[in-house]
Design a protein around this motif. Sequence first.
Motif, PDB file in Angstrom:
ATOM      1  N   ALA A 163       0.832  -1.203   0.000  1.00  0.00           N
ATOM      2  CA  ALA A 163       0.000   0.000   0.000  1.00  0.00           C
ATOM      3  C   ALA A 163       0.867   1.254   0.000  1.00  0.00           C
ATOM      4  N   ILE A 164       1.962   1.239   0.743  1.00  0.00           N
ATOM      5  CA  ILE A 164       2.883   2.379   0.742  1.00  0.00           C
ATOM      6  C   ILE A 164       3.494   2.556  -0.643  1.00  0.00           C
ATOM      7  N   LYS A 165       3.897   1.459  -1.257  1.00  0.00           N
ATOM      8  CA  LYS A 165       4.474   1.511  -2.605  1.00  0.00           C
ATOM      9  C   LYS A 165       3.458   2.047  -3.623  1.00  0.00           C
ATOM     10  N   ILE A 166       2.219   1.603  -3.520  1.00  0.00           N
ATOM     11  CA  ILE A 166       1.169   2.089  -4.418  1.00  0.00           C
ATOM     12  C   ILE A 166       0.915   3.574  -4.189  1.00  0.00           C
ATOM     13  N   TYR A 167       0.908   3.994  -2.922  1.00  0.00           N
ATOM     14  CA  TYR A 167       0.687   5.413  -2.630  1.00  0.00           C
ATOM     15  C   TYR A 167       1.810   6.276  -3.213  1.00  0.00           C
ATOM     16  N   ARG A 168       3.046   5.807  -3.108  1.00  0.00           N
ATOM     17  CA  ARG A 168       4.163   6.559  -3.686  1.00  0.00           C
ATOM     18  C   ARG A 168       4.083   6.606  -5.209  1.00  0.00           C
ATOM     19  N   GLN A 169       3.579   5.546  -5.824  1.00  0.00           N
ATOM     20  CA  GLN A 169       3.485   5.481  -7.284  1.00  0.00           C
ATOM     21  C   GLN A 169       2.347   6.337  -7.821  1.00  0.00           C
ATOM     22  N   TYR A 170       1.163   6.251  -7.177  1.00  0.00           N
ATOM     23  CA  TYR A 170      -0.022   6.889  -7.729  1.00  0.00           C
ATOM     24  C   TYR A 170      -0.521   8.086  -6.919  1.00  0.00           C
ATOM     25  N   GLY A 171      -0.020   8.279  -5.715  1.00  0.00           N
ATOM     26  CA  GLY A 171      -0.425   9.422  -4.905  1.00  0.00           C
ATOM     27  C   GLY A 171      -1.782   9.265  -4.244  1.00  0.00           C
ATOM     28  N   THR A 172      -2.359   8.082  -4.283  1.00  0.00           N
ATOM     29  CA  THR A 172      -3.655   7.831  -3.659  1.00  0.00           C
ATOM     30  C   THR A 172      -3.769   6.355  -3.299  1.00  0.00           C
ATOM     31  N   LEU A 173      -4.702   6.066  -2.413  1.00  0.00           N
ATOM     32  CA  LEU A 173      -4.993   4.678  -2.056  1.00  0.00           C
ATOM     33  C   LEU A 173      -6.414   4.293  -2.451  1.00  0.00           C
ATOM     34  N   GLU A 174      -7.111   5.174  -3.170  1.00  0.00           N
ATOM     35  CA  GLU A 174      -8.464   4.884  -3.638  1.00  0.00           C
ATOM     36  C   GLU A 174      -8.390   4.033  -4.900  1.00  0.00           C
ATOM     37  N   GLU A 175      -9.079   2.916  -4.880  1.00  0.00           N
ATOM     38  CA  GLU A 175      -9.012   1.953  -5.974  1.00  0.00           C
ATOM     39  C   GLU A 175      -9.470   2.551  -7.308  1.00  0.00           C
ATOM     40  N   ASP A 176     -10.541   3.344  -7.284  1.00  0.00           N
ATOM     41  CA  ASP A 176     -11.057   3.942  -8.527  1.00  0.00           C
ATOM     42  C   ASP A 176     -10.048   4.908  -9.146  1.00  0.00           C
ATOM     43  N   ASP A 177      -9.391   5.714  -8.310  1.00  0.00           N
ATOM     44  CA  ASP A 177      -8.396   6.666  -8.822  1.00  0.00           C
ATOM     45  C   ASP A 177      -7.182   5.935  -9.403  1.00  0.00           C
TER      46      ASP A 177
END
Length: 135
Positions: A110-124
Amino acid sequence: MNDLLPLIADKYNYWIYIVLMMLGLYAMIGKNNLVKKIIGMNIFQTSIILFYVSIAYKKGGTLPIIMGDAHGGGHAAVHAADYINPLPHCLMLTAIVVSVATLGVALALAIKIYRQYGTLEEDDINHQIRMQAGQ
């Protein structure tokens, strides 16, 4: 109908586990935030562990330690029904370790995804992936 209420009241712990399991399942399926999905997964795993520990409990059972002298002189018959089975408890200790490891890996992802995409919302995240694929 009168027989149903005492049956439900006697097995209240199972109903609590079912509610916890359904709450965790709802969080995994119904929420869009990845951290909420991870928390739901953890609640689901914990409810299953609690369920297995509760069904391994035996009222009036004793620890499975057979006392005897050092030379094997204790030849009394052993009644297995008098002892608690330690195997489910050992398996659930392993499941707790796996659950903690799964939680750690999921939060790291989740931290890696947040750094990559700037959000943790699945739709975004899905929208950003579709936008990148269209380029």
